[in-house]
Motif scaffolding. Structure first.
Motif, PDB file in Angstrom:
ATOM      1  N   ARG A 443     -13.850 -23.681  25.641  1.00 30.29           N
ATOM      2  CA  ARG A 443     -12.605 -23.227  25.032  1.00 30.29           C
ATOM      3  C   ARG A 443     -12.788 -22.844  23.560  1.00 30.29           C
ATOM      4  NH1 ARG A 443     -10.775 -22.033  29.239  1.00 30.29           N
ATOM      5  NH2 ARG A 443      -9.216 -23.128  30.476  1.00 30.29           N
ATOM      6  N   ALA A 444     -13.929 -23.205  22.970  1.00 32.68           N
ATOM      7  CA  ALA A 444     -14.186 -22.868  21.571  1.00 32.68           C
ATOM      8  C   ALA A 444     -14.808 -21.489  21.404  1.00 32.68           C
ATOM      9  CB  ALA A 444     -15.093 -23.920  20.932  1.00 32.68           C
ATOM     10  N   PHE A 445     -15.470 -20.973  22.452  1.00 33.51           N
ATOM     11  CA  PHE A 445     -16.278 -19.767  22.258  1.00 33.51           C
ATOM     12  C   PHE A 445     -16.050 -18.654  23.281  1.00 33.51           C
ATOM     13  CE2 PHE A 445     -19.072 -23.284  20.625  1.00 33.51           C
ATOM     14  CZ  PHE A 445     -18.871 -23.002  19.275  1.00 33.51           C
ATOM     15  N   GLU A 446     -15.254 -18.885  24.315  1.00 34.87           N
ATOM     16  CA  GLU A 446     -15.189 -17.931  25.428  1.00 34.87           C
ATOM     17  C   GLU A 446     -14.492 -16.619  25.082  1.00 34.87           C
ATOM     18  OE1 GLU A 446     -12.940 -19.739  28.580  1.00 34.87           O
ATOM     19  OE2 GLU A 446     -11.420 -20.513  27.206  1.00 34.87           O
ATOM     20  N   MET A 447     -13.815 -16.563  23.947  1.00 34.60           N
ATOM     21  CA  MET A 447     -12.970 -15.404  23.624  1.00 34.60           C
ATOM     22  C   MET A 447     -13.564 -14.441  22.606  1.00 34.60           C
ATOM     23  SD  MET A 447     -12.630 -17.995  21.511  1.00 34.60           S
ATOM     24  CE  MET A 447     -11.659 -19.180  22.437  1.00 34.60           C
ATOM     25  N   ILE A 448     -14.811 -14.661  22.176  1.00 32.65           N
ATOM     26  CA  ILE A 448     -15.327 -13.936  21.005  1.00 32.65           C
ATOM     27  C   ILE A 448     -16.150 -12.684  21.348  1.00 32.65           C
ATOM     28  CG2 ILE A 448     -15.356 -16.055  19.649  1.00 32.65           C
ATOM     29  CD1 ILE A 448     -18.414 -16.074  19.940  1.00 32.65           C
ATOM     30  N   GLY A 449     -16.208 -12.291  22.621  1.00 31.44           N
ATOM     31  CA  GLY A 449     -17.075 -11.187  23.027  1.00 31.44           C
ATOM     32  C   GLY A 449     -16.781  -9.870  22.337  1.00 31.44           C
ATOM     33  N   ASN A 450     -15.508  -9.568  22.092  1.00 34.36           N
ATOM     34  CA  ASN A 450     -15.153  -8.306  21.433  1.00 34.36           C
ATOM     35  C   ASN A 450     -15.091  -8.427  19.914  1.00 34.36           C
ATOM     36  OD1 ASN A 450     -15.002  -6.743  23.739  1.00 34.36           O
ATOM     37  ND2 ASN A 450     -12.777  -6.940  23.964  1.00 34.36           N
ATOM     38  N   THR A 451     -14.850  -9.613  19.413  1.00 40.27           N
ATOM     39  CA  THR A 451     -14.658  -9.768  17.967  1.00 40.27           C
ATOM     40  C   THR A 451     -15.963  -9.978  17.202  1.00 40.27           C
ATOM     41  OG1 THR A 451     -14.209 -12.144  18.295  1.00 40.27           O
ATOM     42  CG2 THR A 451     -12.305 -10.650  18.154  1.00 40.27           C
ATOM     43  N   SER A 452     -16.874 -10.801  17.747  1.00 38.62           N
ATOM     44  CA  SER A 452     -18.041 -11.229  16.967  1.00 38.62           C
ATOM     45  C   SER A 452     -18.993 -10.103  16.562  1.00 38.62           C
ATOM     46  CB  SER A 452     -18.802 -12.330  17.721  1.00 38.62           C
ATOM     47  OG  SER A 452     -19.269 -11.894  18.978  1.00 38.62           O
ATOM     48  N   PRO A 453     -19.211  -9.059  17.383  1.00 36.84           N
ATOM     49  CA  PRO A 453     -20.155  -8.025  16.948  1.00 36.84           C
ATOM     50  C   PRO A 453     -19.787  -7.379  15.615  1.00 36.84           C
ATOM     51  CG  PRO A 453     -19.726  -7.791  19.296  1.00 36.84           C
ATOM     52  CD  PRO A 453     -18.747  -8.804  18.776  1.00 36.84           C
ATOM     53  N   PHE A 454     -18.484  -7.282  15.311  1.00 37.82           N
ATOM     54  CA  PHE A 454     -18.064  -6.588  14.098  1.00 37.82           C
ATOM     55  C   PHE A 454     -18.165  -7.469  12.854  1.00 37.82           C
ATOM     56  CE2 PHE A 454     -15.989  -4.522  17.723  1.00 37.82           C
ATOM     57  CZ  PHE A 454     -16.586  -3.266  17.601  1.00 37.82           C
ATOM     58  N   ASP A 455     -18.369  -8.774  13.046  1.00 34.29           N
ATOM     59  CA  ASP A 455     -18.743  -9.619  11.911  1.00 34.29           C
ATOM     60  C   ASP A 455     -20.193  -9.368  11.529  1.00 34.29           C
ATOM     61  OD1 ASP A 455     -16.453 -11.612  11.268  1.00 34.29           O
ATOM     62  OD2 ASP A 455     -16.546 -11.594  13.442  1.00 34.29           O
ATOM     63  N   THR A 456     -21.019  -9.090  12.517  1.00 38.34           N
ATOM     64  CA  THR A 456     -22.422  -8.788  12.245  1.00 38.34           C
ATOM     65  C   THR A 456     -22.571  -7.433  11.565  1.00 38.34           C
ATOM     66  OG1 THR A 456     -22.975  -9.996  14.274  1.00 38.34           O
ATOM     67  CG2 THR A 456     -24.717  -8.690  13.276  1.00 38.34           C
ATOM     68  N   THR A 457     -21.810  -6.443  12.012  1.00 40.90           N
ATOM     69  CA  THR A 457     -21.965  -5.086  11.476  1.00 40.90           C
ATOM     70  C   THR A 457     -21.116  -4.834  10.240  1.00 40.90           C
ATOM     71  OG1 THR A 457     -20.174  -4.148  12.827  1.00 40.90           O
ATOM     72  CG2 THR A 457     -22.386  -4.238  13.816  1.00 40.90           C
ATOM     73  N   GLY A 458     -20.088  -5.651  10.020  1.00 46.35           N
ATOM     74  CA  GLY A 458     -19.253  -5.494   8.834  1.00 46.35           C
ATOM     75  C   GLY A 458     -18.148  -4.477   8.941  1.00 46.35           C
ATOM     76  N   HIS A 459     -17.950  -3.861  10.121  1.00 45.72           N
ATOM     77  CA  HIS A 459     -16.874  -2.875  10.260  1.00 45.72           C
ATOM     78  C   HIS A 459     -15.499  -3.547  10.135  1.00 45.72           C
ATOM     79  CE1 HIS A 459     -20.158  -0.617  12.256  1.00 45.72           C
ATOM     80  NE2 HIS A 459     -19.515   0.460  11.819  1.00 45.72           N
ATOM     81  N   PRO A 460     -14.516  -2.857   9.551  1.00 39.62           N
ATOM     82  CA  PRO A 460     -13.170  -3.412   9.526  1.00 39.62           C
ATOM     83  C   PRO A 460     -12.571  -3.402  10.928  1.00 39.62           C
ATOM     84  CG  PRO A 460     -13.127  -1.148   8.737  1.00 39.62           C
ATOM     85  CD  PRO A 460     -14.584  -1.506   8.937  1.00 39.62           C
ATOM     86  N   ALA A 461     -11.809  -4.445  11.234  1.00 42.26           N
ATOM     87  CA  ALA A 461     -11.207  -4.553  12.561  1.00 42.26           C
ATOM     88  C   ALA A 461      -9.846  -5.234  12.422  1.00 42.26           C
ATOM     89  CB  ALA A 461     -12.112  -5.352  13.499  1.00 42.26           C
TER      90      ALA A 461
END
Length: 504
Positions: A443-461
């Motif tokens: 329940r802590a990590f199952e929802m991050i598939g779409n959000t986390s890549p843009f923290d790595t790349t720095g794009h605004p979201a």
């Protein structure tokens, strides 16, 4: 603090930890050679620390009782008034509880940090107050901000404002709950894997993870410098743009920042979207964890944008689904090294450090058994990979993050915005004490598939609400080119003004 030199025994243990075998005479030699170095440390210790002055009067506030805190979203209530006029005059703002607010206790969701009181304000705090805003409190967050769910705060779970049995989304869980419940209009959250956008999605708010470096992170407890972001969570698009306008820009204290200028986000709200090209990122839909009604709500919202004049087409890149793995290596090894082994600040960067946080947070080692299992799992993985592979995979993931960035940039060279669900599912039930511990971690990590890549790349979201399904909000995520938050606001405002998301 008094500087004391090592004993021969202590020096020998240090030498062995550095893989040195020193004889007794070697130890005596190095003990004498250390003395001038220690004198330099004594001089540093005698000088006052160089941290920002506190300019606006305040009290430490109070911890509200259950009657004032039904969602368990408030960590502390205060009233710190800013200037009498400015962009944020008349607005009340709550802060995620990893943001320094001088004189007010900060837990960062953790039992091991309880009692810590920062001695200066974060840059975002000073900017809110200078713009006329009022800081009205600190909001609960997840234990050291390491959960996309809202069940890991050391003082119980934060509840969803639409259904108290469900998560409000983490790690800016209290911010999402308070804005979603209408208790405040504005909040500042932080996002390393989705922690602004997830609570925005699940609690029915507008949440912007700005371009990495746009908003100074000075005076905020880091997780990992290359993925740290701070940004606004608000009740509507205009207020989001207004709050970002107030807090964005170079402060000279944060090495994450590499651009000085700030766009006019409020003017962008007045434009139509006839010229916008929007790409539906199909890789963000129909994922293994996706809920069909979430995908459909987002696709329906995209059709609204089409009717408003935007051109729509489908796009795809296999790198989107590789992105979470790249993020994971950076996040887990990075947080282990900086936030935990580095006592919150780490080393190797110029900028505003907090010696008081280092002193206080270092005691986590004596209370490590109190850490929640999701954080223990991250630490165990990060430490194993650092020890076994010497940082090899952290370094490779950082290299691959440039390729991931290029792949999104290729798409964004043809489209102004990429769109997908913020979270593939609606807010999940808060796990209970009777649930298996594996479910608590899931329940802590199952929802991050779409959000986390843009923290790595720095794009605004940006996440904007686009419907309610089974009584719970659905979030739509808009991703843009670096430093093009204005275009995201333009599209989001057009959608918001044309649609009552609670009725679709």
């Amino acid at each position: 603090m008094a500087i004391t030199g090592p004993t021969i025994t202590e020096l020998n243990l240090i030498a062995k930890s550095l893989c040195m075998d020193l004889s007794d005479s070697d130890l005596e030699l190095h003990l004498s050679l250390l003395q001038p170095n220690l004198a330099a440390y004594e001089l540093i210790d005698s000088l006052p620390d160089n941290v920002p002055f506190v300019t606006h009067p305040r009290t430490s506030g109070y911890e509200p009782d259950l009657e004032q805190n039904e969602l368990n979203a408030w960590h502390r209530k205060v009233s710190i008034k800013g200037e009498k006029s400015g962009l944020l005059a008349g607005y009340k703002v709550v802060l995620k509880d990893n943001i320094f607010l001088a004189g007010v206790p900060m837990n960062n969701g953790a039992s091991t940090l309880q009692g810590y009181i920062p001695e200066y304000d974060a840059t975002v705090v000073s900017r809110i107050l200078n713009a006329g805003g009022e800081i009205v409190g600190k909001a609960h967050c997840e234990y050291f901000c390491l959960s996309g769910g809202s069940h890991t705060n050391s003082k119980h779970s934060v509840k969803n404002p639409y259904n108290p049995l469900h998560s409000s989304g983490g790690s800016s869980s209290g911010c999402g709950a308070l804005v979603g419940a209408g208790e405040v209009e504005m909040a500042i959250g932080c996002d390393q894997g989705g922690s602004i956008r997830i609570p925005a999605s699940w609690s029915g708010c507008v949440g912007m993870k700005p371009t990495w470096g746009l908003v100074p992170y000075s005076g905020i407890m880091p997780i990992e410098n290359t993925i740290d972001n701070a940004g606004p969570i608000t009740n509507n698009v205009e207020n989001n743009a207004k709050l970002l306008q107030a807090i964005a820009g170079h402060d000279g204290l944060d090495p994450r920042q590499y651009r000085q200028g700030v766009d006019d986000y409020l003017t962008s709200l007045k434009s139509n979207i006839n010229d916008l090209k929007i790409g539906i990122l199909t890789d963000g839909f129909n994922r293994p964890e996706s809920e069909e009604d979430v995908d459909k709500a987002v696709l329906d919202a995209i059709q609204v944008l089409s009717k408003l004049g935007a051109s729509i087409d489908e796009v795809s890149t296999p790198w989107h689904n590789i992105g979470q793995s790249i993020w994971l290596a950076v996040a887990l090894e990075g947080l282990t090294d900086q936030m935990m082994l580095g006592n919150g600040m780490g080393r190797g960067w110029k900028g505003l450090h907090s010696t008081s946080l280092i002193d206080r947070h270092s005691s986590w080692r004596m209370r490590a058994n109190e850490l929640p299992n999701n954080l223990k799992s991250c630490l165990l993985t990060g430490q194993y990979m650092l020890e076994k592979y010497n940082g090899h995979f952290y370094a490779k993931a950082q290299n691959l993050s440039r390729r991931l960035t290029d792949e999104y940039d290729k798409l964004l060279s043809h489209f102004d915005i990429l769109i997908m669900p913020t979270t593939p599912m609606k807010a999940t039930p808060i796990p209970t004490a009777d649930d298996d511990e594996a479910l608590h971690v899931q329940r802590a990590f199952e929802m991050i598939g779409n959000t986390s890549p843009f923290d790595t790349t720095g794009h605004p979201a940006l996440s904007i609400p686009c419907g309610i399904r089974n009584g719970l909000p659905v979030g739509m995520m808009l991703v843009g080119n670096h430093f093009d938050e204005a275009t995201l606001y333009r599209a989001a405002q057009a959608y918001e003004q044309s649609t009552d998301w609670k009725a679709v």
